[in-house]
Design a protein around this motif. Structure first.
Motif, short mmCIF file in Angstrom:
data_model
loop_
_atom_site.label_atom_id
_atom_site.label_comp_id
_atom_site.label_asym_id
_atom_site.label_seq_id
_atom_site.Cartn_x
_atom_site.Cartn_y
_atom_site.Cartn_z
N PHE A 77 33.19 74.84 63.21
CA PHE A 77 32.06 74.19 62.55
C PHE A 77 32.40 72.85 61.95
CE2 PHE A 77 31.89 78.78 62.17
CZ PHE A 77 30.69 79.05 62.80
N TYR A 78 33.70 72.59 61.75
CA TYR A 78 34.10 71.35 61.11
C TYR A 78 35.51 71.00 61.56
CZ TYR A 78 33.90 75.43 58.07
OH TYR A 78 33.83 76.71 57.60
N ASP A 103 39.51 69.80 60.77
CA ASP A 103 40.54 69.86 59.77
C ASP A 103 41.56 68.81 60.12
OD1 ASP A 103 41.12 71.57 57.40
OD2 ASP A 103 43.09 71.49 58.34
N GLN A 150 42.45 78.50 42.78
CA GLN A 150 42.39 79.39 43.92
C GLN A 150 41.54 80.59 43.49
OE1 GLN A 150 45.98 81.58 44.63
NE2 GLN A 150 46.93 80.83 42.78
N GLN A 151 41.46 81.59 44.34
CA GLN A 151 40.53 82.68 44.05
C GLN A 151 40.87 83.42 42.75
OE1 GLN A 151 37.97 82.90 46.11
NE2 GLN A 151 36.94 84.64 45.20
N PRO A 156 44.38 79.48 38.52
CA PRO A 156 44.61 78.07 38.84
C PRO A 156 45.74 77.90 39.85
CG PRO A 156 44.85 78.49 36.48
CD PRO A 156 44.73 79.81 37.14
N PHE A 157 45.70 76.79 40.56
CA PHE A 157 46.74 76.45 41.53
C PHE A 157 48.04 76.10 40.84
CE2 PHE A 157 44.77 75.98 45.65
CZ PHE A 157 45.87 75.91 46.47
N THR A 207 28.35 81.43 47.37
CA THR A 207 28.40 81.08 48.79
C THR A 207 29.47 81.86 49.54
OG1 THR A 207 29.51 79.12 47.94
CG2 THR A 207 27.37 78.78 48.94
N GLN A 208 30.23 82.68 48.80
CA GLN A 208 31.21 83.53 49.49
C GLN A 208 30.60 84.88 49.86
OE1 GLN A 208 34.52 83.23 46.63
NE2 GLN A 208 35.82 82.68 48.36
N ARG A 209 29.55 85.29 49.14
CA ARG A 209 28.95 86.61 49.46
C ARG A 209 27.45 86.54 49.66
NH1 ARG A 209 33.08 88.03 45.65
NH2 ARG A 209 34.84 88.32 47.04
N PRO A 211 25.68 83.83 52.41
CA PRO A 211 25.88 84.13 53.83
C PRO A 211 25.57 85.57 54.23
CG PRO A 211 28.01 83.91 52.72
CD PRO A 211 26.96 83.53 51.73
N PHE A 212 25.82 86.53 53.34
CA PHE A 212 25.75 87.94 53.77
C PHE A 212 24.64 88.76 53.11
CE2 PHE A 212 30.46 86.98 54.18
CZ PHE A 212 30.39 86.72 55.54
N GLN A 228 27.45 76.36 54.01
CA GLN A 228 28.23 76.42 55.24
C GLN A 228 27.35 76.76 56.45
OE1 GLN A 228 31.64 75.69 55.26
NE2 GLN A 228 31.07 75.03 53.20
N ALA A 229 28.01 76.77 57.59
CA ALA A 229 27.36 77.23 58.81
C ALA A 229 27.17 78.74 58.73
CB ALA A 229 28.22 76.88 60.02
N ARG A 230 26.43 79.27 59.68
CA ARG A 230 26.25 80.73 59.80
C ARG A 230 25.56 81.35 58.60
NH1 ARG A 230 31.64 83.48 62.48
NH2 ARG A 230 31.17 82.88 64.61
#
Ligand code: B12
Lengths: 212, 428
Positions: B141-142, B144, B273-274, B277-278, B362-364, B367-368, B400-402
């Motif tokens: 879709f994009y 990298d 990150q999920q 922090p990074f 947008t993670q759950r 899209p779903f 996002q896509a989809r």
């Protein structure tokens, strides 16, 4: 400090050149290659995992420690011959799934597994189901670790599992999955054998999957 | 009330007539082109087969045209440099088709080449005589970045190598920004979000520099993260120079765009990150915060702009420092990451910072989930984040896509219904 303790500390501190030197020295002193794992590398990486979970270590610290561990495993791997090699914890095909190029998490998982004594076949990013099947056959892997960071690519884990099934390999490998959007439920729904929320969990999971 | 006034009020933590909405004003608040196409079709804005422009080729973001803005009630427009992430300009449009079969228009410099696997390769400045700098996986879709990391010789590392992309802003770029700012200010009533570039330190999406033909210095993602510890002085020096150049450029940009701009996109570096922090709070304070503070201080002293920081993931631990460093706006508010529950964020930080995003997961959910689940979540988020202003609606990062188009439509319907002030169901 004993030789092994010194090595553990050097791994935790991410001092790759020191780890390399200590490994070479210990080998000259007659230490067996397989001994390094339980006595130095595994405990060191367990400590790195603990610090990661307790938010004492962050991504850069973990990457540096993992690289230091790799300085030892790179030397030791080729020396693990004959049954020592076959006694390695198992062979894991690791990848980020098709369409996805996030690989920081996958790399950390791979490095942690490697330092826990697993043999790693890293397919990198954007790995197609066919590539996974081929790698499992070629390397007689008993574990597959798939990572996905995008909701648009999570579905490709399912495709990976389906491809392993249609190649008749599903019963020969255990499959574990992970990555930011992945959940226990998702893992179950696609028929994976396990889900790990972070790299230390991935190691525990891999151990328990090969033990069963 | 104009869109501009609406946005200004919420930035002052006051309640206007309704919550403002952003779609497409920045490279992190937009929508992937297949989804834009599907949305335009669902809203009957175009006859079937009408192509949508790709305004950001790296993430393949679609153009949010004024007709779509009007239908959805979008309140913010972006003011950006003309050059894209791949170095070519957004001009000279030609037809292209995505892997999903969507008809799109891409800039003239969007010159691609398939590789042996059927992936699509992209070239810096569209120049096929140099190695490709981007790859869209087959079916993807994009793009990298393709990391082009020259061998690193620590004794020969020169900060200039990592500064190639941070030069003084060119005269024609300034002319363009000046004209565009005036056009957007007089032809629309929207708040303007300026994406001027150059002030994000260590943004991992930019480190590989896909627009450069031969990037030098440290360009590999992992190597960069490692370098923030092992080559800290080197990284610090890059930031120091970048900050100097960045402020000088902001001065020049401000001289031509002035306070027509409401919001300045300062930093897009992902610090989360999920699960956390990074980097540690200490690394943030030592390595990043001094420069963030310097940029923000300049902005607050010299302009009326509000300063915008984007960071994905779990950044709860860093938020007090972001605010202390002078950021006024935080995006994308990834509530699905650890410690990012909306109520807690609003309660703890809501009076000091404007949340811009976090309108739906947008993670759950998006899209779903089902349209009803989307409605329920969006309404709840608006109720929480919207209290006393300090909120601009956007999803969590680009759509996002989809993503099922029914969900996207349900989301914007809900914003219209539940986004009115005074908020329903709050204590008197
Ligand atoms: C860094 C990052 C990037 C970098 C990636 C660099 C690289 N080489 O990896 C860059 C900037 C290039 C990037 C690009 C994009 N990104 Co990004 N990115 C992130 C970010 C901020 C952090 C990911 C990360 O590296 N975390 C650190 C590692 C260590 O954590 P991890 O990967 O989760 O892995 C840990 C565990 O999950 C677990 N684990 C991981 N894999 C496995 C496997 C197994 C078997 C097991 C057991 C465990 C396990 O162990 C790991 C270590 O503890 C996330 C935010 C987030 N919430 O995660 C967004 C995020 C994943 N990105 C996102 C998006 C949308 C994108 C883009 C599409 C750009 C865009 N904005 O439109 C592109 C797509 C690129 C592509 N084609 O894949 C979204 C995805 C949303 C969605 N709907 O899914 C996120 C969630 C951000 C957001 N706010 O929404 N991204």
């Amino acid at each position: 400090m004993s030789q092994f303790e010194e090595m553990q500390q050097a791994i935790i501190d991410g001092k790759a050149p020191v780890v390399k030197e200590l490994t070479e020295q210990a080998l000259r002193d007659g230490v067996k290659p397989a001994e390094f794992f339980p006595k130095a590398i595994v405990p060191a990486m367990n400590e790195v995992g603990r610090r990661m979970r307790d938010c004492e270590f962050f991504i850069p610290e973990v990457l540096i420690a993992a690289r230091a561990a790799r300085a030892a495993t790179d030397i030791l791997r080729p020396l693990l011959v004959g049954d020592e090699a076959s006694r390695s914890a198992g062979t894991v095909v690791c990848c980020t799934v098709k369409g996805d190029l996030h690989d920081i998490g996958k790399n950390i998982v791979a490095m942690m597994l490697e330092s826990a004594g697993f043999r790693i076949v890293d397919l990198g990013v954007d790995a197609s189901p066919e590539k996974i099947v081929q790698a499992v056959q070629e390397h007689k892997a008993n574990l597959v670790a798939m990572s996905a960071l995008l909701t648009t690519t999570m579905v490709n884990m399912k495709a990976g599992i389906a491809a392993l099934a249609s190649a008749g390999l599903r019963d020969h490998v255990k499959i574990m999955v992970g990555g930011a959007p992945v959940t226990e439920n998702w893992a179950r729904s696609i028929g994976a054998d396990g889900y790990g929320k972070d790299a230390p969990t991935a190691v525990d999971l891999a151990r328990s999957l090969v033990a069963n | 009330m104009t869109s501009r006034e609406r946005v200004q009020l919420v930035l002052q933590h006051k309640e206007p007539d309704r919550m403002p909405l952003d779609l497409g004003a920045s490279p992190v608040t937009g929508m992937q082109v297949d989804t834009v196409y599907n949305l335009r079709q669902a809203l009957h804005l175009d006859p079937p087969g009408t192509p949508v422009k790709v305004v950001e080729p790296y993430q393949m973001l679609g153009e949010i045209k004024s007709d779509l803005m009007a239908v959805l009630g979008v309140d913010v427009v972006g003011l950006s440099q003309r050059a894209t992430q791949f170095g070519f300009k957004n001009e000279g449009w030609k037809p292209w088709t995505t892997f999903q079969g969507t008809p799109v228009l891409v800039p003239a410099g969007f010159n691609t080449e398939p590789d042996a696997n059927g992936d699509i390769l992209m070239y810096p400045e569209g120049d096929k005589s140099v190695p490709p700098s981007g790859r869209m996986p087959k079916g993807g879709f994009y793009f990298d970045s393709i990391v082009r990391q020259p061998p690193i010789d620590d004794s020969a590392l020169n900060v200039e190598d990592n500064l190639e992309e941070f030069g003084p802003v060119a005269a024609d770029a300034l002319n363009y920004l000046s004209r565009e700012a005036e056009r957007l200010y007089s032809e629309t009533d929207k708040a303007i979000l300026g994406n001027f570039g150059g002030t994000g330190f260590g943004d991992i999406a930019l480190v590989p520099a896909p627009w450069l033909k031969h990037p030098k210095g440290i360009r590999d993602v992992e190597e960069w993260y490692v370098s923030t510890l092992t080559r800290r002085d080197y990284v610090y020096k890059i930031f120091e120079r970048q900050c100097e150049i960045g402020i000088k450029n902001l001065e020049e940009v401000f001289a031509v765009v002035g306070n027509r701009v409401t919001v300045c996109y300062v930093s897009g570096t992902d610090f989360g990150q999920q699960n956390g922090p990074f980097i540690s709070v200490k690394t943030y304070r030592d390595l990043f915060k001094p420069f963030h503070r310097e940029i923000n201080n300049w902005i607050h002293r010299k302009t009326q702009w509000k300063s915008f920081i984007h960071s994905c993931g779990s950044v709860r631990a860093l938020l007090p420092d972001f605010i202390d460093a002078g950021f006024d706006i935080v995006n994308p508010v990834q509530c699905s990451a650890a410690g990012m529950a909306p109520e807690e964020l609003k309660k703890e930080f809501g009076d000091r910072v404007t949340f811009w995003g976090g309108g739906v997961d947008t993670q759950r959910t998006l899209p779903f989930g089902t349209p009803d689940e989307v409605r329920k979540e969006v309404c709840e988020r608006l109720r929480i984040f919207g209290q006393s202003g300090g909120y601009v609606f956007n999803t969590t990062h680009n759509v996002q896509a989809r993503v099922p188009v029914e969900n996207v439509v349900a989301m914007y319907e809900t914003v219209r219904q539940c986004g009115r002030y005074p908020l329903a169901g709050r204590p008197a």
